[in-house]
Design a protein around this motif. Sequence first.
Motif, PDB file in Angstrom:
ATOM      1  N   LEU A   5      67.217  70.115  49.914  1.00 52.48           N
ATOM      2  CA  LEU A   5      67.267  71.572  50.050  1.00 52.48           C
ATOM      3  C   LEU A   5      68.584  72.126  49.515  1.00 52.48           C
ATOM      4  O   LEU A   5      68.613  73.181  48.876  1.00 52.48           O
ATOM      5  N   SER A   6      69.678  71.397  49.765  1.00 49.87           N
ATOM      6  CA  SER A   6      70.984  71.826  49.248  1.00 49.87           C
ATOM      7  C   SER A   6      71.007  71.802  47.723  1.00 49.87           C
ATOM      8  O   SER A   6      71.516  72.727  47.074  1.00 49.87           O
ATOM      9  N   SER A  22      71.227  76.279  54.587  1.00 51.42           N
ATOM     10  CA  SER A  22      70.172  75.776  55.481  1.00 51.42           C
ATOM     11  C   SER A  22      70.056  74.264  55.378  1.00 51.42           C
ATOM     12  O   SER A  22      69.622  73.611  56.334  1.00 51.42           O
ATOM     13  N   GLY A  23      70.410  73.728  54.205  1.00 47.21           N
ATOM     14  CA  GLY A  23      70.297  72.281  54.015  1.00 47.21           C
ATOM     15  C   GLY A  23      71.435  71.523  54.645  1.00 47.21           C
ATOM     16  O   GLY A  23      71.414  70.295  54.670  1.00 47.21           O
ATOM     17  N   LEU A  73      69.711  78.924  50.909  1.00 45.64           N
ATOM     18  CA  LEU A  73      69.054  77.623  50.857  1.00 45.64           C
ATOM     19  C   LEU A  73      70.059  76.480  51.065  1.00 45.64           C
ATOM     20  O   LEU A  73      69.809  75.543  51.826  1.00 45.64           O
ATOM     21  N   THR A  74      71.186  76.580  50.392  1.00 53.69           N
ATOM     22  CA  THR A  74      72.189  75.531  50.489  1.00 53.69           C
ATOM     23  C   THR A  74      72.760  75.456  51.895  1.00 53.69           C
ATOM     24  O   THR A  74      72.985  74.361  52.425  1.00 53.69           O
ATOM     25  N   PHE A 124      69.980  84.105  47.534  1.00 56.86           N
ATOM     26  CA  PHE A 124      68.910  83.237  48.014  1.00 56.86           C
ATOM     27  C   PHE A 124      69.325  81.769  47.902  1.00 56.86           C
ATOM     28  O   PHE A 124      69.054  80.944  48.788  1.00 56.86           O
ATOM     29  N   GLY A 125      70.000  81.425  46.811  1.00 53.28           N
ATOM     30  CA  GLY A 125      70.463  80.065  46.615  1.00 53.28           C
ATOM     31  C   GLY A 125      71.499  79.657  47.654  1.00 53.28           C
ATOM     32  O   GLY A 125      71.488  78.530  48.151  1.00 53.28           O
ATOM     33  N   CYS A 162      68.414  72.108  45.779  1.00 55.99           N
ATOM     34  CA  CYS A 162      67.562  73.227  45.336  1.00 55.99           C
ATOM     35  C   CYS A 162      68.338  74.542  45.407  1.00 55.99           C
ATOM     36  O   CYS A 162      68.248  75.382  44.505  1.00 55.99           O
ATOM     37  N   GLY A 163      69.098  74.717  46.487  1.00 59.04           N
ATOM     38  CA  GLY A 163      69.898  75.938  46.640  1.00 59.04           C
ATOM     39  C   GLY A 163      70.942  76.081  45.553  1.00 59.04           C
ATOM     40  O   GLY A 163      71.159  77.172  45.008  1.00 59.04           O
TER      41      GLY A 163
END
Length: 300
Positions: free
Chosen positions: A131-132, A299-300, A296-297, A292-293, A134-135
């Motif tokens: 997820l990180s 959250s990871g 996401l980061t 948004f990125g 992807c962010g």
Amino acid sequence: MALHKTTPKKAILEGGDFFLIAAVLAWGVNFPIAKFTLSFMEPVVFSATRYLAASLLLFFILLVRREDISIKKREIGLLIVIGFLGITLFQGGWAYGLNLTSASKASILITTSPIFGALLSAISGNRPSLLSWCGILVAFLGVVIIINNSLTEIVIDYGSVLGDLLIVAASFMWAIYTFISAPIVSRRGPVLVTAWAMLFGATILSLAGYQDLTMQDWSSISPVGWLAWAATSVFGAALAFVWYCAGIARLGITRGMVYSFFIPVVAILTSVLFFGETLSLVQICGAVVILFGVILTRSG
């Protein structure tokens, strides 16, 4: 009950997010102001003098707070290396690159540092989560959207290729600086480490740029130029470095460095408000993608 009411606020004030947001705001505003200041002095003169001044300011803050400014012998070598990476190489390359390209473009290119930071973390065995990753990639896509300023075609913006490469190289130096300085910052605190690193790095930069320093026409710098220099020294150098190190120590390298994706957003907004540049709808979309990125980061 009172404890439950104050704990969230305390967590926010002591959290890494608070410090990193402050650093990003200071650095974002710093890009157009530094670009203006470079019209009065050479890049090496600008970087060397502002970081010497910034280090003295941080030492003064430590003395006012009655904190010990001494360092151990075994720490000197590490602090010299940190200063060389974070001030001599990073700031030297950044200033020369900024002098050759636009402030907005430089602020966007410097945000490649989290990619280098994630790679360094992976090499050291601290692998970021999927997820990180992807962010980081989503945030970098937002950077590409902003710099390209088009969703339908590839647009080549103005700016020297050499300047762009220097900014990216400086970004890599910043990632290494962040990676190496994190442990000692956790032990000794961001203010002390930053003060000594700036002093060592600025001294090396001054020796390397001695000729430019002696040839600088100080009388040609206007009062506004000195004011801009002071702003970049206090906020863009001294305080922002401390805030950044404090945030990284709390959040970690991968999660912390991704905040640098906000720097071009702040830099572009500052240029729009105070330097007459325009912000397109595409660039606004890019800023949303960056946000948004970052989410996401984190959250990871």
